[in-house]
Write an enzyme that holds these catalytic residues in place. Structure first.
Site, PDB file in Angstrom:
ATOM      1  N   CYS A 111      -2.298   8.188  -5.744  1.00 25.41           N
ATOM      2  CA  CYS A 111      -1.757   7.901  -4.395  1.00 25.41           C
ATOM      3  C   CYS A 111      -0.220   7.827  -4.258  1.00 25.41           C
ATOM      4  O   CYS A 111       0.271   8.455  -3.357  1.00 25.41           O
ATOM      5  CB  CYS A 111      -2.450   6.575  -3.737  1.00 25.41           C
ATOM      6  SG  CYS A 111      -2.447   5.212  -4.822  1.00 25.41           S
ATOM      7  N   HIS A 133      -2.726   0.137  -0.741  1.00 24.15           N
ATOM      8  CA  HIS A 133      -2.644   1.649  -0.001  1.00 24.15           C
ATOM      9  C   HIS A 133      -1.027   2.109  -0.050  1.00 24.15           C
ATOM     10  O   HIS A 133      -0.382   1.555   0.608  1.00 24.15           O
ATOM     11  CB  HIS A 133      -3.370   1.955   1.062  1.00 24.15           C
ATOM     12  CG  HIS A 133      -4.728   2.018   1.251  1.00 24.15           C
ATOM     13  ND1 HIS A 133      -5.530   3.163   1.133  1.00 24.15           N
ATOM     14  CD2 HIS A 133      -5.988   1.015   0.835  1.00 24.15           C
ATOM     15  CE1 HIS A 133      -6.666   2.914   0.881  1.00 24.15           C
ATOM     16  NE2 HIS A 133      -6.952   1.643   0.904  1.00 24.15           N
TER      17      HIS A 133
END
Length: 239
Positions: A97, A170
């Site tokens: 990510c 995230h």
């Protein structure tokens, strides 16, 4: 067959500037720590305009609920080609990510003008433009230069590298492209258009922060939560 899972990168300028160098982003751009969203003296070290923000946010229940509502009913992302407003990658590599967040910052908006010709970053961008979502994800999954660049950065930063699960975090990129603020994250259904920005409003402007990072923080506040942590770096031209 088990999918690839990398070691998660730390979100700090040292790591992302190294990744930028490895992949082929010009040294005329650099990432800078964002120490505050409200105090001008703590933002004074960042050259303006800021072109993109790369943020780690806690995955709270309030944000999860908002994401599910926003993504409900959406089909597979269909964007492709030279008229696509931003280039977005679906994430299929575990813990990639941070590197995908870097790509979203570097290959969209004005930052793309600073990609070194014929570099690995230039090739990834050019090859991705005509592809649909799945083929674009496969391009990254099978890219040896992308994987090698990521692995070259895992020992940098202040925390011990680990391939274990990092629950509740995230990476999200916020980019200004074509006069609009885009929220880009590989685990969503596609790029998210957060609204219009004026010519003199960058990604650190009050309006951009209200439509982007602060919007997520407000979700937690309005739900009565207290987890307002974030880690943020900004991509800007060196002065």
């Amino acid at each position: 067959m088990e999918r690839k899972k990398w070691v998660m990168l730390e979100n700090n300028p040292e790591v992302m500037n190294q990744l930028a160098e490895k992949l082929g982003l010009s040294s005329h751009l650099s990432f800078y720590d964002v120490w505050s969203l409200d105090e001008p003296e703590l933002l004074a070290h960042i050259p303006r305009p800021a072109l993109a923000l790369l943020v780690i946010l806690p995955f709270t229940r309030a944000w999860d609920k908002d994401r599910q509502a926003e993504d409900a009913g959406k089909g597979d992302y269909e964007g492709q080609g030279p008229d696509e407003p931003v280039i977005w990658f679906k994430q299929t590599i575990g813990h990639a990510c941070g590197s995908i967040g870097f790509l979203h910052c570097a290959i969209n908006g004005p930052a793309a003008e600073y990609i070194k010709p014929d570099s690995n970053l230039d090739k990834i961008r050019r090859d991705a433009i005509p592809l649909k979502m799945k083929e674009r994800a496969d391009l990254l999954y099978n890219s040896v230069p992308f994987e090698e660049a990521h692995k070259s950065c895992v020992q940098l930063g202040d925390t011990v590298p680990s391939s274990e699960e990092h629950l509740g975090q995230h990476f999200v990129a916020f980019v200004k492209a074509n006069g609009r603020l885009w929220e880009l994250e590989g685990s969503r259904k596609g790029p998210l258009d957060r609204g219009v920005l004026g010519d003199h409003e960058d990604v650190l402007s009050p309006k951009a922060l209200d439509m982007g990072l602060r919007r997520v923080m407000r979700l937690e506040q309005e739900a009565g939560g207290k987890d307002l942590r974030f880690s943020c770096i900004a991509l800007s031209r060196k002065t």
